[in-house]
Design a protein around this motif. Sequence first.
Motif, PDB file in Angstrom:
ATOM      1  N   UNK A 105      44.901  40.252  28.530  1.00 37.18           N
ATOM      2  CA  UNK A 105      44.529  41.518  27.896  1.00 37.18           C
ATOM      3  C   UNK A 105      43.543  42.312  28.761  1.00 37.18           C
ATOM      4  N   UNK A 106      43.353  41.860  30.014  1.00 40.77           N
ATOM      5  CA  UNK A 106      42.409  42.490  30.938  1.00 40.77           C
ATOM      6  C   UNK A 106      40.990  42.495  30.372  1.00 40.77           C
ATOM      7  N   UNK A 107      40.656  41.423  29.683  1.00 39.54           N
ATOM      8  CA  UNK A 107      39.285  41.237  29.198  1.00 39.54           C
ATOM      9  C   UNK A 107      38.629  40.150  30.030  1.00 39.54           C
ATOM     10  N   UNK A 108      37.353  40.328  30.330  1.00 41.06           N
ATOM     11  CA  UNK A 108      36.637  39.368  31.162  1.00 41.06           C
ATOM     12  C   UNK A 108      35.262  39.121  30.579  1.00 41.06           C
ATOM     13  N   UNK A 109      34.986  37.846  30.266  1.00 37.63           N
ATOM     14  CA  UNK A 109      33.674  37.469  29.759  1.00 37.63           C
ATOM     15  C   UNK A 109      32.966  36.487  30.686  1.00 37.63           C
ATOM     16  N   UNK A 110      33.642  36.014  31.711  1.00 31.27           N
ATOM     17  CA  UNK A 110      32.969  35.223  32.736  1.00 31.27           C
ATOM     18  C   UNK A 110      31.992  36.139  33.472  1.00 31.27           C
ATOM     19  N   UNK A 111      30.799  35.656  33.817  1.00 31.54           N
ATOM     20  CA  UNK A 111      29.864  36.508  34.563  1.00 31.54           C
ATOM     21  C   UNK A 111      30.486  36.986  35.874  1.00 31.54           C
TER      22      UNK A 111
END
Length: 346
Positions: A173-179
């Motif tokens: 979904x083109x979401x990124x929560x990794x730093x």
Amino acid sequence: MTQANADMEACAEMIRHGSLSFHAASKLLPADVRNPALALYAFCRLADDAVDLQQEKAAAVLQLQERLTLVYEGRPRNEAPDRAFAAVVESFQMPRALPEALLEGLAWDAMGRRYETLSDVFSYSARVASAVGAMMSVLMGVRDRDALARACDLGVAMQLTNIARDVGEDALEHRLYLPTDWLSDAGLEPEAFFANPMPTKAIRQMTRRLVMQANRLYYRSEPGIAALPLKCRPGIYAARLIYAGIGSEVAEAGYDSITSRAHTSKVQKVGWLMQAGLRSALSCVSPQAATLYAEPLPEVAFLVDAAAEQKQTWSRADSLMDALTALAANDRARKQALLTDRARPT
């Protein structure tokens, strides 16, 4: 059936289908906490879905802000989660800053915000998870700062577990929560990762770091559970064990959350529910751990302050408005970019 009972039934049904882990853990909560907790989680679920499922995400968050305002004015929308949550707000004098923090986190989600450092991820987790933990503490009548700090630890730990479990799903979904500084250190660009998400050694190491951070906070949160009313401890121990169990499943898969998604079985959940009861009993005779008095994470301190103040009107409206203003600007820029692309000759 009264309107209040019908609203509670509707909230329970939302949780039954929308949050299996919380639904399982809630069975161990006493009725006088379980029912308002179901109302709280139903409103949070409604808020989360409103942003996730809508194309116009900025409009969705603004509508949620309006719904929250109506709740605090005692004029909720004519829908079960709104009415039930309004009753909770009135009965427990819920500080408005807590649900506002949740909406701020949802606004960050809606604008596709990325997080440079682990501390930034903690700040996001504080809003979308620790805010709920602080509200749960209020429902249990707990306003002690040390216990609230540990509840916020638990919220951050749970959100880190969610992020570790959903690396692949989020990438699609083109979401990124990794730093993003972790990716930079590994020589990875977010867009390249989105184009071909693979469980490389670097990505699995990042996932492992998240799980390790979550485990550290799970352990640090436990003295706070022992500080809760005895009747509330089994349900919260259960939530802690179930979510930590998800992290264990991620570890069992070699920290590959891309080709597979960790899940736990009904048998495992039953085992953790039984273990939660045992830990609750042992907490009555065990000495209080010194980590109960550890300082709150800097990223959650505002939540501890809000819940401890016992003022329903305690608000962070300026911070929320900043997020909503940024979201609206982001949305306008996105729409303008779409219009520009359509106007270009083919």
